[in-house]
Scaffold this motif. Structure first.
Motif, PDB file in Angstrom:
ATOM      1  N   ARG A 153      -1.093  20.693  44.400  1.00 38.16           N
ATOM      2  CA  ARG A 153      -0.361  19.971  43.358  1.00 38.16           C
ATOM      3  C   ARG A 153      -1.314  19.425  42.301  1.00 38.16           C
ATOM      4  O   ARG A 153      -1.021  19.479  41.104  1.00 38.16           O
ATOM      5  CB  ARG A 153       0.476  18.858  43.971  1.00 38.16           C
ATOM      6  N   ASN A 212       7.908  19.238  45.764  1.00 35.32           N
ATOM      7  CA  ASN A 212       8.347  18.152  46.636  1.00 35.32           C
ATOM      8  C   ASN A 212       8.316  18.501  48.114  1.00 35.32           C
ATOM      9  O   ASN A 212       8.611  17.651  48.948  1.00 35.32           O
ATOM     10  CB  ASN A 212       9.762  17.706  46.247  1.00 35.32           C
ATOM     11  N   SER A 213       7.962  19.734  48.463  1.00 36.51           N
ATOM     12  CA  SER A 213       7.987  20.158  49.861  1.00 36.51           C
ATOM     13  C   SER A 213       6.642  19.896  50.533  1.00 36.51           C
ATOM     14  O   SER A 213       5.633  19.619  49.884  1.00 36.51           O
ATOM     15  CB  SER A 213       8.328  21.640  49.970  1.00 36.51           C
ATOM     16  N   ASP A 214       6.633  20.033  51.845  1.00 40.57           N
ATOM     17  CA  ASP A 214       5.393  19.910  52.602  1.00 40.57           C
ATOM     18  C   ASP A 214       4.518  21.148  52.430  1.00 40.57           C
ATOM     19  O   ASP A 214       3.316  21.094  52.677  1.00 40.57           O
ATOM     20  CB  ASP A 214       5.694  19.700  54.092  1.00 40.57           C
ATOM     21  N   ASN A 215       5.112  22.286  52.044  1.00 41.94           N
ATOM     22  CA  ASN A 215       4.342  23.520  51.829  1.00 41.94           C
ATOM     23  C   ASN A 215       3.424  23.401  50.617  1.00 41.94           C
ATOM     24  O   ASN A 215       2.384  24.037  50.569  1.00 41.94           O
ATOM     25  CB  ASN A 215       5.269  24.713  51.650  1.00 41.94           C
ATOM     26  N   TRP A 257       9.144  23.368  45.525  1.00 38.97           N
ATOM     27  CA  TRP A 257       7.771  23.569  45.986  1.00 38.97           C
ATOM     28  C   TRP A 257       6.938  22.308  45.786  1.00 38.97           C
ATOM     29  O   TRP A 257       6.160  21.920  46.654  1.00 38.97           O
ATOM     30  CB  TRP A 257       7.134  24.742  45.245  1.00 38.97           C
ATOM     31  N   LYS A 283       0.747  21.764  49.163  1.00 33.54           N
ATOM     32  CA  LYS A 283      -0.289  20.839  49.597  1.00 33.54           C
ATOM     33  C   LYS A 283      -0.704  19.927  48.452  1.00 33.54           C
ATOM     34  O   LYS A 283      -0.595  20.283  47.281  1.00 33.54           O
ATOM     35  CB  LYS A 283      -1.494  21.607  50.105  1.00 33.54           C
ATOM     36  N   LYS A 284      -1.192  18.743  48.810  1.00 38.22           N
ATOM     37  CA  LYS A 284      -1.603  17.762  47.805  1.00 38.22           C
ATOM     38  C   LYS A 284      -2.669  18.338  46.883  1.00 38.22           C
ATOM     39  O   LYS A 284      -2.615  18.145  45.673  1.00 38.22           O
ATOM     40  CB  LYS A 284      -2.115  16.504  48.505  1.00 38.22           C
TER      41      LYS A 284
END
Length: 105
Positions: free
Chosen positions: A39, A30-33, A28, A35-36
């Protein structure tokens, strides 16, 4: 968490704590799902959680839930109230050292 060192096994190692992530959480992060913004909130909440456990001996900002099949308490916190993203975690303390396990997002 800035003083922590990342290891290759999905852990953050600090002077008085260890944070361990499951493969699901690492995926999760490291994924695009993931969101910054989520994180950033995630790591800020981890800092707050470690501070609570260090000061009070337990998580003040998390909620304890019991898994009915094994009757073991697991703790949760939300990243944002309107998004409904929850993080499951568990912890242990010994001799002033904190082990924090992030189980699922």
């Amino acid at each position: 968490m800035a003083e922590g060192n990342r290891s290759t096994e999905g852990r953050i190692l600090g002077s008085h704590y260890t944070v361990t992530f499951t493969p699901e959480v690492l995926l999760w992060l490291n994924s695009d799902n993931g969101k910054k913004h989520h994180r950033k909130v995630f790591f800020k909440k981890l800092e707050n959680l470690l501070q609570d456990i260090y000061q009070f001996g337990r998580p003040v900002r998390g909620h304890a839930k019991t898994i009915s099949t094994v009757e073991t308490p697991v703790f949760t916190f939300r990243l944002e109230n309107d998004q409904g993203i929850r993080v499951l975690f568990d912890y242990a303390t010994h001799d002033g050292y904190i082990d924090l396990w992030i189980l699922a997002v």
